[in-house]
Design an enzyme around this catalytic site. Sequence first.
Site, PDB file in Angstrom:
ATOM      1  N   ASP A 223       0.834  -1.205   0.000  1.00  0.00           N
ATOM      2  CA  ASP A 223       0.000   0.000   0.000  1.00  0.00           C
ATOM      3  C   ASP A 223       0.870   1.257   0.000  1.00  0.00           C
ATOM      4  OD1 ASP A 223       0.838  -0.816   2.585  1.00  0.00           O
ATOM      5  OD2 ASP A 223      -0.683   0.422   3.541  1.00  0.00           O
TER       6      ASP A 223
ATOM      7  N   GLU B 160      -0.509  -1.938   5.254  1.00  0.00           N
ATOM      8  CA  GLU B 160       0.401  -1.832   6.398  1.00  0.00           C
ATOM      9  C   GLU B 160       0.316  -0.461   7.052  1.00  0.00           C
ATOM     10  OE1 GLU B 160       3.654  -0.856   8.859  1.00  0.00           O
ATOM     11  OE2 GLU B 160       3.413   0.079   6.892  1.00  0.00           O
ATOM     12  N   GLU B 161      -0.014   0.560   6.267  1.00  0.00           N
ATOM     13  CA  GLU B 161       0.060   1.936   6.747  1.00  0.00           C
ATOM     14  C   GLU B 161      -1.128   2.377   7.596  1.00  0.00           C
ATOM     15  OE1 GLU B 161       2.585   3.731   6.593  1.00  0.00           O
ATOM     16  OE2 GLU B 161       3.797   3.128   4.878  1.00  0.00           O
TER      17      GLU B 161
ATOM     18  N   HIS C 255       8.321   8.431   4.101  1.00  0.00           N
ATOM     19  CA  HIS C 255       7.139   9.269   4.346  1.00  0.00           C
ATOM     20  C   HIS C 255       7.356  10.730   3.955  1.00  0.00           C
ATOM     21  CE1 HIS C 255       4.645   6.433   7.102  1.00  0.00           C
ATOM     22  NE2 HIS C 255       5.504   5.733   6.390  1.00  0.00           N
TER      23      HIS C 255
END
Length: 398
Positions: free
Chosen positions: A83, A141-142, A368
């Site tokens: 993702d 996962e995020e 990020h």
Amino acid sequence: MNVKEKLFEKLEQKEVEMIQHRRYLHQHPELSFQENGTANYIKSFYKDKDVVVTQPVAESNAIIVEIKGQHPGNTIGLRADFDALPIHEEADVPFKSTNEGVMHACGHDAHTAYLLGLADALIDIKDELPGTIKIIHQHAEEMPPGGAQQIMASGALSDLDEVYGIHVVPVAGPEVIGYNTGNAFAGSSTFTLTIKGLGGHAASPHKTHDALVAGTNFVNTLQTIVSRRIDPSEMGVITVGSFDAPGGANVIQDKVTIKGTARYLNDDLEQFMYEEIEKVAKSVAVGFDITYDLDYQFGYPVLYNHPAQTQAVTDILSTSQGDYFKHLVEIPAVSGSEDFAYYLKEIPGTFFIVGCKPEHMEDPYMNHHPKFEVNENALLVSAKSLGEIAINRLSAKA
């Protein structure tokens, strides 16, 4: 030529294809729990290959690929997430995101690409392998509750003897592989505090209950939890990432929304930090005569790298140090969180990092960041290291 040499030869032949996978996925990022196109891309890759492909979680995009060897052995899981993040890309690359406001800013495109290449190479040599390898292409996962928790709840991995995973991080170049033992990545929780006061004219603050002032007091007092309520030998972090109080210069606001996260390397701190944050909110409510609503979400647990499996990984990789990578280093615990922790709560294994610092960057942008980039040499290093571990642990004795 032994099995390791054959695997590495296959991987080297597939390196260009791995890079192509990564660039396609980078151009077509999708958010957590919305990765339909990515899942279809992965499934199409395995079409007509001699493997069993399943989607174990209803109404999700998780994919598990089972590669069966021809001889008895262990069942080993290898995982990569796929993702992306709600970030507008600013990296100057020719394969920039075509999905406005969504970016692979954490390297999950690279994770999926190297695992596709590794899976393909393992399929090519599966007749020489013992046991079974389960390739875990994980969604979401995020975003808590996270895809790993859903996959574990499905029972699809109940037969695993061990599980392994990698994260690419630009703290160093691909010549560096980092590992740590025990509590390795922090647990995390998130919270949203809504403060409700009584607004009014800026010239008459005595006739209001100022939500903004109450909110700033809450933010400042939060830091005393870490500095005064947690043992100094323990790691704790509380960060406020959003303070929303829109309005004019001459208006005292009656509502403020604050969002933040708490992180810890000791599972005992999970409940403790929630209780302390609640206490601060209550004290602010009394002191400033406001009301509040605290939405507190427990997130990922502390990631625990099992000592025996971590030692096995370092023993295996040390035999290749100086070959496809130069440095195998022990790193300190990481304050970031990873939902790989859910696998390791029930299955022995370890999670390690591969450097992905771009060659043209002296001070790289970290995961990020909207300008985050990956050194694509990390794909082959990741595939070889995870593959080397897998073929060794398939025949390992308990």
